[in-house]
Write a protein that holds these residues in place. Structure first.
Motif, PDB file in Angstrom:
ATOM      1  N   ALA A 208       0.466  -1.224  -0.114  1.00 55.59           N
ATOM      2  CA  ALA A 208       0.601  -0.526  -0.037  1.00 55.59           C
ATOM      3  C   ALA A 208       0.560   1.090  -0.333  1.00 55.59           C
ATOM      4  O   ALA A 208       0.441   1.915  -0.596  1.00 55.59           O
ATOM      5  N   TRP A 209       2.317   1.146   0.731  1.00 55.46           N
ATOM      6  CA  TRP A 209       2.865   2.219   0.221  1.00 55.46           C
ATOM      7  C   TRP A 209       3.941   2.383  -1.031  1.00 55.46           C
ATOM      8  O   TRP A 209       4.170   3.427  -2.226  1.00 55.46           O
ATOM      9  N   PHE A 211       2.885   0.572  -3.861  1.00 52.94           N
ATOM     10  CA  PHE A 211       2.117   1.090  -4.816  1.00 52.94           C
ATOM     11  C   PHE A 211       1.927   2.372  -5.570  1.00 52.94           C
ATOM     12  O   PHE A 211       1.461   3.135  -6.502  1.00 52.94           O
ATOM     13  N   PRO A 212       1.109   3.501  -4.285  1.00 53.50           N
ATOM     14  CA  PRO A 212       0.958   4.834  -4.821  1.00 53.50           C
ATOM     15  C   PRO A 212       2.931   5.541  -5.398  1.00 53.50           C
ATOM     16  O   PRO A 212       2.685   6.225  -6.228  1.00 53.50           O
TER      17      PRO A 212
ATOM     18  N   PHE B 414      -5.920   8.037  -3.821  1.00 55.59           N
ATOM     19  CA  PHE B 414      -4.385   7.012  -3.766  1.00 55.59           C
ATOM     20  C   PHE B 414      -4.666   7.505  -2.016  1.00 55.59           C
ATOM     21  O   PHE B 414      -4.533   6.305  -1.005  1.00 55.59           O
ATOM     22  N   PHE B 418      -5.543   4.386   0.654  1.00 57.41           N
ATOM     23  CA  PHE B 418      -4.378   4.092   1.875  1.00 57.41           C
ATOM     24  C   PHE B 418      -3.799   4.569   3.027  1.00 57.41           C
ATOM     25  O   PHE B 418      -3.017   3.380   3.249  1.00 57.41           O
ATOM     26  N   PHE B 419      -4.425   5.370   3.142  1.00 55.55           N
ATOM     27  CA  PHE B 419      -3.258   5.967   4.359  1.00 55.55           C
ATOM     28  C   PHE B 419      -5.128   6.959   4.865  1.00 55.55           C
ATOM     29  O   PHE B 419      -4.246   7.477   5.759  1.00 55.55           O
TER      30      PHE B 419
END
Ligand code: HEM
Lengths: 295, 469
Positions: A208-209, A211-212, B414, B418-419
């Motif tokens: 999840a880190w 990929f972006p 994103f 994701f965050f």
């Protein structure tokens, strides 16, 4: 060259020591070994940072312009990612794998032929600086430290790579641990691993880190290409492979979030994704012809 | 919408495109087939493919259009499949998700159902609090507020309830991401239908037309910067936009620094010695019979008219060819290559202001063509000073901005996906004889590890009995 070589040698030794300390901590389970290992990983990070800084000074531009420099950046990013993760989740066993990986990366960087190492001046296509930054820094006379799309592009891409590398390591740990759990019984080394459920979750979190960041890398590369080549996408092998890699991880995320692929299947996809990253980073540069000179 | 209700678009096709299996299949297929195009070099000459892969495979390459794979119909078909898949998925999932985000708060408090929800949560805690209900409530509230939760309170018969949430917007991350992909694809489609690309060789001093536009551009100057080591640092062109006969904009361009005017970008892409224009030439006057030079050669600039000393003629420098060739059929001259293998200049010869001849002087073959009509003197080319040309790419792509807009939306998506995590927490506080039991449980849409810690922190914040819950 001398000073950056010195820091390289230091880092090389530091990573070896750090890896050994983590192994020691894993096998002997002594608190002081673990603490020393963590301290040592920070020392190694500092030393790697110095390689990059000194290198930038020597070449007069951001140190991302050849294979050797990009590997130092990779090693640096993996180390930063690892330290952040250890700080947040407090699992030190991962250090064994990460630091062994770092050491191997340093080793392979040291074996690179000279032409991938020498600090060359930038060719015309690689020169691009943000105007606003040049303007801002020129007020204090530091405009030569301004960066541009190229630097941003390489930097973000490598953060992405680092995330995928760590995730791959975690997935391998997951597979080992999972097998041990299924077989039952005690395994003195694998018992030190976090539960497989946690490894699975962490592996997802690192993707999840990654990929972006890879996405930002791809987009900033497109912005830069639009300046340098006049088109934002030209299906150059490196571009295409970055997209391939990105698609694999997109498949991973969807399989996981919506089809409930956890555990083994997800772990295999993560390993496959990292294989694509390795090819994207090394394979494309050496095997396939294209516009990207390196990395 | 009620079950059983049939809507016109809800047929088999819709379900096909609504499938996540399709997504995985298409993504993996795209990843795998894309490899082919990176292994087989794209857009090469046909003989190259035959030489490298043999006639049979070359035929396969031709039939499947593997030589230009990313524009082949079947590849575009895969992209279209993905696009439809995204559109259908988004349409199908977004509205109900949006509704559930709007009305997520329990409308009424029922201690029983709260307790049941809490017990069913994957993360739940039960903490003892020594003190009254309202003190317990304050304690829980402050623990939740410290974690930046939004809280609604409920009063029930005998017990208190709370519902807390944060990060709901994170649920929209995937929708932002999917819409951004559609935008990027839209930008690519707009670009491929309405943009154009061109390439112009511009000699220093010349002005060229810009296709589909009223304005022109002129190359004022071209120069190369070097590093001390002699390596090329950069090449630069000074371009001026000319509109309605007026100079409207002058900009120095270099590789990585285009000129942008009215939707068209001008990129520095190559350069070289011009093969059709020079700055000046040295013209020598010779005795036609003996070939002996008479006086010093004269320097004549491009387009300049000068008298030929000792004759009644004037000459004007109008043409240059780096590698002179003569087309036998049309009897015209042209440059056979860009290299100065056979340099020649063309002069117009004037008598009393009237052009009487076109003369051709060859550097390597002086005197093969007579230059002056009737005279005992003749002209020879003694030398010349060339000029550079600049290769400028032109590009107009109205889709680019849509692509960038899509990229920004993707960044936002994103960040949310994701965050920002959506958490919901239910709390039930019941008092029994001076001390309270605080039960709470929660769910998070992802990142359980984080949530586990967060709820533990809240439990620790509420717990005042000293024992771990
Ligand atoms: C290149 C194509 C695509 C990309 C890059 C992409 C990207 C993403 C991302 C980043 C997420 C969030 C994942 C996470 O939270 O971990 C997501 C979720 C999702 N995607 Fe996609 N997507 C793509 C295509 C599709 C397609 C074609 C569909 C249609 C079936 C789809 C359906 C979904 C669904 C249902 C979710 C989960 C939504 C949720 O959990 O709220 N995606 N996608």
């Amino acid at each position: 060259m001398i000073l950056s070589l010195l820091f390289f040698t230091f880092s090389f030794v530091f990573y070896l020591l750090t890896a050994l300390l983590y192994v020691g901590n894993w096998v002997f389970k002594k608190k002081w070994l673990g603490q020393t290992a963590t301290a040592m990983s920070i020392v190694a990070l500092f030393s790697t940072t110095m390689i990059l800084i000194v290198r930038a000074k020597e070449s007069g531009h951001a140190p991302f312009s050849n294979l050797y420099e990009s590997m130092m950046l990779f090693v640096w990013a993996v180390n930063v990612g690892y330290i952040a993760m250890e700080y947040k989740y407090k699992f030190k066993v991962m250090g064994v794998f990460v630091m062994a990986f770092e050491f191997l990366a340093m080793l392979s960087a040291s074996l690179l032929p000279y032409k991938f190492k020498s600090a060359e001046p930038l060719n015309p296509a690689l020169q691009n600086k943000w105007h606003w930054m040049v303007d801002l820094l020129s007020k204090i006379g530091y405009e030569k430290y301004a960066i541009g799309w190229l630097d941003f592009h390489v930097f973000t891409t490598f953060i992405g790579y680092a995330g995928f590398a760590i995730s791959c390591g975690l997935s391998i740990m997951f597979l080992l641990k999972n097998r041990a759990e299924e077989k039952g019984g005690n395994n003195f080394l694998l018992d030190a691993f976090p539960e497989s459920k946690i490894l699975d979750e962490l592996s997802y979190r690192t993707i999840a880190w990654g990929f972006p960041f890879l996405a930002v890398g791809i987009v900033s590369g497109a912005v830069w290409a639009n300046y340098a080549w006049g088109t934002y996408w030209s299906w150059d092998p490196k571009e295409t492979w970055s997209l391939i890699t990105w698609f694999i991880y997109a498949a991973y995320l969807h399989a996981r979030v919506t089809r409930g692929w956890r555990g083994k299947k997800a772990a295999y996809l993560s390993v496959a994704g990292f294989a694509a990253v390795i090819f994207l980073y090394w394979g494309v540069s050496f095997i396939l012809p294209g516009l990207h000179a390196y990395a | 919408m009620a079950t059983g209700e049939k809507i016109w678009y809800k047929n088999k096709l819709w379900y096909f495109f609504n499938s996540l299996k399709l997504t995985l299949g298409v993504l993996i297929t795209l990843a795998v087939v894309s490899i082919i195009g990176t292994v087989i070099e794209q857009n090469q000459q046909w003989p190259m493919y035959v030489a490298r892969y043999g006639a049979t495979w070359a035929k396969v390459i031709k039939t499947l259009r593997l030589y230009d794979m990313y524009h082949a119909k079947w590849f575009l078909f895969l992209l279209a499949l993905l696009t439809l898949n995204i559109i259908v998925c988004t349409f199908e999932r977004f509205p109900p998700k949006w509704k559930s985000l709007l009305k997520h708060k329990p409308s009424k408090y029922d201690p029983q159902s709260f307790t049941r929800i809490i017990e069913n949560c994957s993360q739940n805690h039960s903490v003892n609090f020594s003190g009254g209900k309202s003190a317990a409530k304050e304690r829980v509230l402050s623990a939740l507020k410290k974690k930046k939760f939004n809280v609604v309170e409920y009063d029930g018969d005998g017990s208190l309830g709370m519902y807390a949430w944060k990060g709901a917007i994170g649920r929209l991350g995937s929708d932002f991401t999917h819409i951004s992909l559609l935008l990027i694809l839209l930008g690519a489609i707009v670009g491929s239908f309405s943009g154009y690309k061109d390439f112009k060789i511009i000699n220093v001093g010349d002005t060229v037309d810009v296709p589909y536009n009223e304005f022109k551009v002129r190359l004022d100057k071209f120069w190369i910067d070097y590093y001390e080591s002699g390596q090329i640092r950069q090449f630069n062109s000074m371009l001026t936009v000319v509109e309605n006969g007026k100079d409207v904009l002058t900009k120095q361009i270099w590789v990585n620094e285009p000129l942008y005017y009215k939707g068209v970008r001008f990129y520095q892409s190559s350069y070289g010695q011009s093969w059709s224009k020079i700055e000046e030439a040295g013209i020598g006057i010779v005795n036609r019979k003996t070939g002996e030079a008479i006086g010093e050669p004269i320097t004549i600039k491009w387009d300049e008219m000068l008298p030929v000393p000792g004759t009644k003629y004037s000459m004007k420098l109008v043409a240059y060819s780096a590698d002179l060739g003569i087309d036998e059929q049309t009897k015209t001259v042209f440059s056979q290559s860009q290299d100065p293998n056979n340099p020649a200049v063309g002069l117009e010869i004037y008598e009393n202001g009237k052009q009487v001849k076109e003369a051709l002087l060859l550097l390597k073959y002086p005197g093969v063509f007579q230059a002056l009509p009737t005279s005992d003197k003749d002209l020879v080319l003694t030398g010349y000073r060339g000029i550079m040309y600049s290769g400028v790419s032109l590009n107009n792509d109205p889709g680019t901005n849509i692509v960038w807009a899509g990229s920004i939306v993707m960044g936002i998506g994103f960040f949310f996906a994701f965050f920002v995590f959506h958490r919901k927490v239910w709390v039930n506080i019941s008092e029994t004889g001076g001390s309270c039991q605080v039960k709470f449980g929660g769910i998070i849409n992802k990142n359980n590890l984080l949530f586990e810690k967060e709820l533990q922190d809240i439990a620790d914040g509420v717990n005042n009995s000293g024992s771990k819950s």
